[in-house]
Design an enzyme around this catalytic site. Structure first.
Site, short mmCIF file in Angstrom:
data_model
loop_
_atom_site.label_atom_id
_atom_site.label_comp_id
_atom_site.label_asym_id
_atom_site.label_seq_id
_atom_site.Cartn_x
_atom_site.Cartn_y
_atom_site.Cartn_z
N GLN A 67 -1.67 -0.40 -11.58
CA GLN A 67 -1.55 0.76 -10.72
C GLN A 67 -0.14 1.60 -10.90
OE1 GLN A 67 -2.22 -2.49 -8.91
NE2 GLN A 67 -4.33 -1.96 -9.92
N GLY A 114 -7.49 -1.32 -14.64
CA GLY A 114 -8.47 -1.23 -15.79
C GLY A 114 -7.83 -0.90 -17.01
N HIS A 115 -7.23 -1.59 -18.05
CA HIS A 115 -6.31 -1.03 -19.02
C HIS A 115 -7.14 -1.11 -20.32
CE1 HIS A 115 -2.35 -2.49 -16.81
NE2 HIS A 115 -3.19 -1.67 -16.60
N ASP A 163 -3.64 4.68 -14.01
CA ASP A 163 -4.46 5.33 -15.40
C ASP A 163 -3.60 6.29 -16.29
OD1 ASP A 163 -6.69 4.02 -14.21
OD2 ASP A 163 -6.78 5.78 -12.71
P1 IMP Z 1 -7.33 -1.26 -4.02
O1 IMP Z 1 -6.36 -1.73 -5.15
O2 IMP Z 1 -8.78 -1.44 -4.87
O3 IMP Z 1 -7.40 -1.75 -2.75
O4 IMP Z 1 -7.43 0.42 -4.00
C1 IMP Z 1 -6.55 1.14 -3.26
C2 IMP Z 1 -6.23 2.52 -4.09
O5 IMP Z 1 -5.84 2.22 -5.39
C3 IMP Z 1 -7.55 3.21 -4.31
O6 IMP Z 1 -7.20 4.52 -4.07
C4 IMP Z 1 -7.89 2.96 -5.76
O7 IMP Z 1 -8.58 4.04 -6.32
C5 IMP Z 1 -6.43 2.72 -6.30
N1 IMP Z 1 -6.43 2.02 -7.54
C6 IMP Z 1 -6.48 0.59 -7.61
N2 IMP Z 1 -6.40 0.19 -8.80
C7 IMP Z 1 -6.20 1.21 -9.51
C8 IMP Z 1 -5.86 1.46 -11.08
O8 IMP Z 1 -5.88 0.59 -11.90
N3 IMP Z 1 -5.88 2.87 -11.44
C9 IMP Z 1 -6.10 3.89 -10.44
N4 IMP Z 1 -6.26 3.71 -9.40
C10 IMP Z 1 -6.25 2.38 -8.62
#
Ligand code: IMP
Length: 436
Positions: A223, A42-43, A15
């Protein structure tokens, strides 16, 4: 057109505002390629007051004529992809002829989301705080060699039926008393494959072709480094390689084609989900950052945890990724604070640390060592020249460069494309073939 292919990736916990940075750099590239993650990302991009939220499709799609690529390292939920394509279409952006999806990408199956939720429930207090999009279970199937790839949806139906049957029966063994029927899953996948067919191809071959023709490609991360499955705060991470290594494995390109690495870092730190965040703030200050930075997840709407800038984290990211430059985002969110703090090390039971530790127990008990700097009252919002920033803000940025050892080539001062400083003479200018 420049000839430098660059990777743009997150240097903290995600983010950081990668969407905006990718969007503003896109006109200089022939293609933008996503190499990992899925619709957990989410961009958010603002263009002339219009808000676009992208999850799977690279933010470059908002520029006509640019090809957007989804690599083999990405896991694709076809329904999420179609929803995004339809939404873009409604907003006047067509993907036709400019979207390429890797035939080797793995598919998020309809029940992966259910498995994600179940696995979180089983972890109880140790839950990861996932986005519940089925990302982890899809990557588990991939590594467990029972995954289903995009090319499987387009090939021999009998082989696909066998694969789906096997995958569903593995799922039924995990979920107690479950007897999911494989046939509706199969039918759904066949229909999904047909809709995706025109977009599917050999991503590696396509990128190699572009590079051979002297066209530049931007590699887009989702991420971030501290959420990387290998280098992040394991197990509180996502299930893919968000750091630079993911570019090669997730797209089928050799390391030498990556001509530059741009890390995106916020002027402070945020994290969504569970896991350690050494500089985390609480109370009024945290609320202030959250509100003025609009720190709510673009995918899930969850409030983000907020803290001061952590130079230990960014230095670590610089090392793992070989960051050549940083795009510092959301500087304007700090406007009006009487002072701003930078974490330069951690005090732990076994002494002072200046390098990021692997063991979460060390990190959880770590006490940040702060350098305090005066804040600024003149707004930085919308400033487009470094010299026009208030002197204290300039000093803050320079201090971040000093403590991380990486230059901030870009400083973002607002959410719109135009609210950006590209520093004169910076490496980014050289990559883009700008300046003198
Ligand atoms: P998952 O990717 O849904 O398995 O989540 C694993 C971890 O990565 C969690 O702490 C989520 O909040 C974090 N996470 C996944 N995608 C994002 C992103 O786009 N931005 C920030 N955190 C993310």
């Amino acid at each position: 057109m420049p000839k430098t292919n660059i990777a743009v990736l997150g240097a903290q916990w995600g983010d950081e505002g990668k969407g905006k940075i990718v969007d503003m750099l896109t006109p200089h590239f022939a293609a933008v390629a996503r190499y990992q993650g899925g619709h957990n990302a989410g961009h958010t991009v603002y263009v002339e007051g219009k808000k676009f939220v992208l999850h799977l499709i690279p933010s470059g799609i908002l520029h006509p004529g640019v090809t957007c690529i989804i690599g083999n390292g990405v896991v694709i939920d076809p329904q999420a992809l179609f929803k995004e394509v339809d939404e873009l279409d409604r907003m006047g952006v067509s993907v036709e002829g400019r979207l390429l999806v890797s035939e080797k990408a793995h598919v998020i199956l309809p029940y992966h989301r259910e498995l994600d939720v179940l696995s979180e429930a089983r972890r109880g207090e140790r839950k990861i705080g996932t986005t519940s999009r089925g990302i982890g279970p899809a990557y588990e199937d991939k590594i467990g060699r029972r995954g289903i790839r995009v090319c499987d949806l387009l090939g021999d139906r009998t082989a696909l039926a066998d694969e789906v049957r096997e995958n569903v029966s593995a799922r039924n063994r995990i979920i107690k008393d479950s007897t999911l029927d494989w046939k509706p899953v199969f039918d759904r996948l066949v229909a999904d494959g047909e809709r995706m067919r025109p977009w599917v191809g050999d991503v590696s071959l396509f990128i190699h072709g572009l590079i051979k023709d002297d066209k530049a490609v931007m590699f887009e991360g989702a991420q971030a480094t501290l959420l990387d499955i290998d280098h992040g705060t394991y197990p509180y991470v996502t299930s893919s390689n968000a750091s630079v290594g993911g570019v090669c494995t997730g797209l089928g390109v050799p390391p030498r084609v990556i001509g530059g690495v741009l890390g995106v870092a916020k002027a402070y730190t945020t994290r969504v989900g569970e896991g350690p965040l050494p500089t985390e703030l609480s109370g009024e200050l945290a609320d202030r950052l959250r509100e003025s930075g609009q720190e709510y997840g673009a995918s899930t709407g969850r409030p983000r945890r907020c803290g001061w800038y952590d130079a230990v984290v960014v230095r670590y990211s610089a090392r793992i990724n070989g960051l050549d430059a940083i795009a510092l985002t959301k500087l304007d969110v700090l406007d009006g604070l009487p002072e701003v703090l930078i974490c330069t090390g951690y005090k732990t039971g076994s002494g002072t640390l200046t390098d990021f530790p692997a063991d979460l127990r060390t990190l959880t008990g770590a006490e940040p060592i702060y350098e305090r700097m005066p804040g600024w009252s003149t707004p930085t919002k919308g400033v487009t020249r470094f010299d026009d920033l208030p002197v204290e803000a300039q000093k803050y940025v320079r201090k971040l460069e000093e403590v991380t050892g990486v230059a901030c080539a870009i400083v973002s001062t607002g959410s719109d494309r135009s609210e950006t400083i590209v520093k004169n003479g910076s490496l980014v200018e050289a990559w883009l073939g700008l300046g003198t």
